[in-house]
Design a protein around this motif. Structure first.
Motif, short mmCIF file in Angstrom:
data_model
loop_
_atom_site.label_atom_id
_atom_site.label_comp_id
_atom_site.label_asym_id
_atom_site.label_seq_id
_atom_site.Cartn_x
_atom_site.Cartn_y
_atom_site.Cartn_z
N ALA A 5 10.66 82.45 33.71
CA ALA A 5 11.48 81.23 33.79
C ALA A 5 12.93 81.54 33.46
O ALA A 5 13.85 81.04 34.11
N LEU A 6 13.15 82.37 32.45
CA LEU A 6 14.51 82.75 32.09
C LEU A 6 15.17 83.54 33.22
O LEU A 6 16.34 83.31 33.54
N ALA A 7 14.43 84.44 33.83
CA ALA A 7 14.98 85.25 34.92
C ALA A 7 15.36 84.39 36.12
O ALA A 7 16.34 84.66 36.79
N ASN A 8 14.56 83.35 36.37
CA ASN A 8 14.82 82.46 37.51
C ASN A 8 15.74 81.31 37.14
O ASN A 8 16.20 80.59 38.02
N GLY A 9 15.95 81.09 35.86
CA GLY A 9 16.78 79.98 35.42
C GLY A 9 16.07 78.64 35.50
O GLY A 9 16.67 77.61 35.21
N ALA A 10 14.81 78.66 35.92
CA ALA A 10 14.07 77.41 36.07
C ALA A 10 12.58 77.72 36.26
O ALA A 10 12.19 78.86 36.50
N LEU A 11 11.81 76.67 36.19
CA LEU A 11 10.37 76.76 36.45
C LEU A 11 10.15 76.93 37.95
O LEU A 11 10.77 76.25 38.76
N ALA A 87 20.99 73.27 24.04
CA ALA A 87 20.01 74.28 24.46
C ALA A 87 20.72 75.62 24.53
O ALA A 87 21.93 75.68 24.74
N THR A 88 19.96 76.68 24.36
CA THR A 88 20.53 78.02 24.49
C THR A 88 20.07 78.70 25.77
O THR A 88 20.70 79.66 26.21
N ALA A 89 18.98 78.24 26.37
CA ALA A 89 18.44 78.84 27.59
C ALA A 89 18.55 77.85 28.75
O ALA A 89 18.13 76.70 28.62
N GLU A 90 19.10 78.30 29.83
CA GLU A 90 19.28 77.45 31.00
C GLU A 90 17.95 76.86 31.49
O GLU A 90 17.88 75.72 31.92
N GLU A 110 18.83 53.35 28.94
CA GLU A 110 19.48 54.42 29.68
C GLU A 110 20.55 55.03 28.79
O GLU A 110 21.66 54.51 28.69
N PRO A 111 20.24 56.13 28.12
CA PRO A 111 21.21 56.71 27.18
C PRO A 111 22.32 57.47 27.91
O PRO A 111 22.16 57.90 29.05
N GLU A 112 23.42 57.61 27.21
CA GLU A 112 24.49 58.51 27.64
C GLU A 112 24.17 59.86 27.01
O GLU A 112 23.91 59.93 25.80
N LEU A 113 24.18 60.92 27.80
CA LEU A 113 23.85 62.25 27.28
C LEU A 113 25.09 63.13 27.23
O LEU A 113 25.91 63.13 28.15
N ASP A 114 25.19 63.89 26.16
CA ASP A 114 26.18 64.94 26.00
C ASP A 114 25.37 66.24 25.99
O ASP A 114 24.71 66.56 25.00
N VAL A 115 25.36 66.94 27.11
CA VAL A 115 24.50 68.10 27.30
C VAL A 115 25.33 69.37 27.16
O VAL A 115 26.36 69.52 27.82
N ARG A 116 24.86 70.27 26.31
CA ARG A 116 25.59 71.52 26.07
C ARG A 116 24.65 72.72 26.14
O ARG A 116 23.66 72.77 25.43
N LEU A 117 25.01 73.65 26.99
CA LEU A 117 24.27 74.90 27.13
C LEU A 117 25.02 75.98 26.37
O LEU A 117 26.17 76.30 26.69
N LEU A 118 24.39 76.52 25.34
CA LEU A 118 25.01 77.49 24.44
C LEU A 118 24.51 78.90 24.77
O LEU A 118 23.74 79.51 24.03
#
Length: 192
Positions: A5-11, A87-90, A110-118
């Motif tokens: 999953a990490l290598a592909n960036g997704a499921l 999150a740390t992993a895409e 319906e929340p407002e999201l602040d999404v951060r990829l670290l």
């Protein structure tokens, strides 16, 4: 499976089939419940749950539900609840965000999201620099805490940082999966 999953960036479909095979095999071997402990494979876990007759749990559902309820309470009726997702992993990001949106709709919000990829935190952890990993996450927690109602740490590996920062006076409710998921599993096993 996580490495793929990490290598592909997704499921992928292949990873989903492997998840389903593992869950079915566990049930065929006598499991009375199954918990998948990786947020990146969550959608495949939900698919597997439809194919067996025992509870199959995503590790991140209790965390997401708690963050939604906390944000909803904090926001009241005056504005949309605000939730940060770190999150740390895409590969974890999309499944977590989708889960939040879906569970929030079920809670009529319906929340407002602040999404951060670290990604720097992920790289630090992968190289064995857990202190660097934790410092990057702690800084992101401090940065986002004043602008949201609750914070979701999308990976179990991030949980220890919440305790570290809360000792500094962070008051924004911060949710991680390990303790909440084990509590949910314990409840399921009591009734199995």
């Amino acid at each position: 499976m996580l490495a793929d999953a990490l290598a592909n960036g997704a499921l992928t479909a292949a990873i989903s089939r492997r998840v389903v095979d593992h869950v079915v095999s566990a049930v065929d071997s006598g499991a009375v419940a199954v918990m998948a402990t990786c947020s990146s494979i969550g959608p495949a876990v939900e698919l597997a749950a439809q194919l067996v007759d025992v509870p199959v749990l995503r590790v991140d559902v209790p965390m997401v539900d708690a963050a939604i309820e906390s944000a909803k309470t904090a926001a009241g009726t005056e504005r949309a609840p605000r939730i940060a997702v770190l999150a740390t992993a895409e590969s974890t990001l999309a499944p977590t965000v989708e889960l939040i949106h879906r569970r929030a709709r079920n809670a009529s919000m319906e929340p407002e999201l602040d999404v951060r990829l670290l990604t720097d935190a992920f790289a630090a952890n992968a190289s064995g620099d857990t202190a660097g990993h934790d410092a990057i996450i702690a800084e992101a927690l401090r940065d986002v805490a004043t602008s949201v109602d609750s914070i979701v740490l999308a990976q179990a590996s991030m949980a220890r940082v919440a305790a570290m920062v809360s000792g500094e006076g962070l008051t924004t409710p911060t949710f991680s999966s390990p303790d909440l998921a084990m509590g949910r599993l314990a409840g399921v096993l009591e009734h199995a």
